[in-house]
Design a protein around this motif. Structure first.
Motif, short mmCIF file in Angstrom:
data_model
loop_
_atom_site.label_atom_id
_atom_site.label_comp_id
_atom_site.label_asym_id
_atom_site.label_seq_id
_atom_site.Cartn_x
_atom_site.Cartn_y
_atom_site.Cartn_z
N LEU A 1 0.77 -1.32 -0.08
CA LEU A 1 -0.03 -0.14 0.07
C LEU A 1 0.88 1.38 0.14
O LEU A 1 0.44 2.25 -0.70
CB LEU A 1 -0.85 -0.02 1.23
CG LEU A 1 -2.14 -0.87 1.37
CD1 LEU A 1 -2.86 -0.77 2.41
CD2 LEU A 1 -2.85 -0.90 -0.10
N ARG A 2 2.00 1.14 0.67
CA ARG A 2 2.67 2.49 0.90
C ARG A 2 3.49 2.75 -0.66
O ARG A 2 3.65 4.05 -0.97
CB ARG A 2 3.87 2.20 1.87
CG ARG A 2 3.50 2.06 3.08
CD ARG A 2 4.48 1.50 4.17
NE ARG A 2 5.46 2.86 4.40
CZ ARG A 2 6.10 2.85 5.47
NH1 ARG A 2 6.13 2.02 6.62
NH2 ARG A 2 6.86 3.83 5.75
N GLU B 1 3.92 9.45 5.76
CA GLU B 1 5.10 10.09 6.44
C GLU B 1 5.05 9.14 7.68
O GLU B 1 4.43 8.58 8.31
CB GLU B 1 4.39 11.34 7.20
CG GLU B 1 4.25 12.43 6.18
CD GLU B 1 3.74 13.85 6.91
OE1 GLU B 1 4.18 13.97 8.15
OE2 GLU B 1 3.11 14.66 6.30
N GLY B 2 6.64 8.40 7.76
CA GLY B 2 6.58 7.25 8.38
C GLY B 2 6.00 6.04 8.03
O GLY B 2 5.65 5.65 6.94
N ASP B 3 5.04 5.57 9.14
CA ASP B 3 4.10 4.25 8.91
C ASP B 3 2.90 4.73 8.82
O ASP B 3 1.91 3.98 8.75
CB ASP B 3 4.33 3.50 9.92
CG ASP B 3 4.07 3.79 11.31
OD1 ASP B 3 3.74 5.20 11.47
OD2 ASP B 3 3.95 3.25 12.20
N ARG C 1 -2.44 3.24 9.07
CA ARG C 1 -1.20 2.84 9.53
C ARG C 1 -0.80 1.70 9.05
O ARG C 1 -1.50 0.52 9.40
CB ARG C 1 -1.54 2.85 11.05
CG ARG C 1 -0.24 2.59 11.89
CD ARG C 1 -0.34 3.58 13.08
NE ARG C 1 0.94 3.59 13.44
CZ ARG C 1 1.25 2.95 14.82
NH1 ARG C 1 0.43 2.69 15.54
NH2 ARG C 1 2.45 2.84 15.41
N ASP C 2 0.38 1.54 8.75
CA ASP C 2 1.13 0.23 8.36
C ASP C 2 1.83 -0.38 9.72
O ASP C 2 2.75 0.18 10.19
CB ASP C 2 2.48 0.70 7.33
CG ASP C 2 3.29 -0.68 6.77
OD1 ASP C 2 2.89 -1.79 7.74
OD2 ASP C 2 3.94 -0.59 6.12
N LEU C 3 1.23 -1.56 9.91
CA LEU C 3 1.65 -2.17 11.50
C LEU C 3 2.82 -3.11 11.23
O LEU C 3 3.21 -3.67 11.98
CB LEU C 3 0.52 -2.92 11.83
CG LEU C 3 -0.81 -2.13 12.35
CD1 LEU C 3 -2.09 -2.81 12.64
CD2 LEU C 3 -0.61 -1.03 13.34
#
Length: 180
Positions: A38-39, A72-74, A97-99
């Protein structure tokens, strides 16, 4: 008569429970490429074309969506702008949020609680409850989204909508990365 009603209700509950337990696990797509990330995919502009079909298969509404996405970051923000076939527009802003390990959570103003996602190989399963306005009322509807990478630019999305385990309809979308 009362036993018939109880039997009917019992059978209905069992059918709903069985229907909710079926389906394909996202692990089934492990090793398939291109990999769902997804990122990477939702970073920049993504355009989509879709339709909503009722439970009988009739196309009720068509739409386009333009998504401006950044990370931005996760934490990612997906700013979605919809144009509907009836001339209306709407907007949804997801905070995702990417966990790690292919797991995601997300929130949006019209999502009840938190969305959960799991990616593996070329697929992502995304589940959430949407507060859906219909004819002056708002209904909380369960969404079971499946997204599949076709190549590095194209992703297909199929969403099943239900309420109390009863199938209401489907949303089908095609996404393309980059400005048209």
């Amino acid at each position: 008569m009362l036993w018939r009603m109880r039997s009917f209700i019992g059978a209905l509950c069992a059918a709903v429970l069985v229907a909710g337990c079926g389906g394909v696990a996202v692990d089934r797509y492990a090793g398939q490429t291109p990999a769902m990330d997804l990122r990477t995919y939702f970073n920049g502009t993504v355009n989509g074309w879709g339709m909503f079909q009722d439970r009988g298969g009739e196309v009720i509404k068509r739409f386009t969506v333009r998504i401006e996405a950044r990370w931005e970051g996760d934490t990612g923000t997906l700013d979605e702008h919809f144009s509907w076939s009836d001339g209306t527009t709407s907007r949804r802003v997801w905070t995702i949020r990417d966990l790690g390990n292919g797991r995601y959570t997300g929130r949006a103003d019209d999502v009840v609680g938190e969305a959960t996602g799991e990616a593996n190989g070329s697929a992502l399963r995304w589940r959430y409850v949407l507060a859906l306005p219909v004819d002056g009322s708002v209904y909380n509807v369960d969404f079971d989204d499946w997204m599949y990478m076709i190549d590095d630019k194209v992703m297909l999305n199929r969403s099943a909508m239900s309420k109390f385990g009863i199938h209401l309809g489907e949303v089908t979308l095609s996404f393309t990365r980059g400005a048209p």
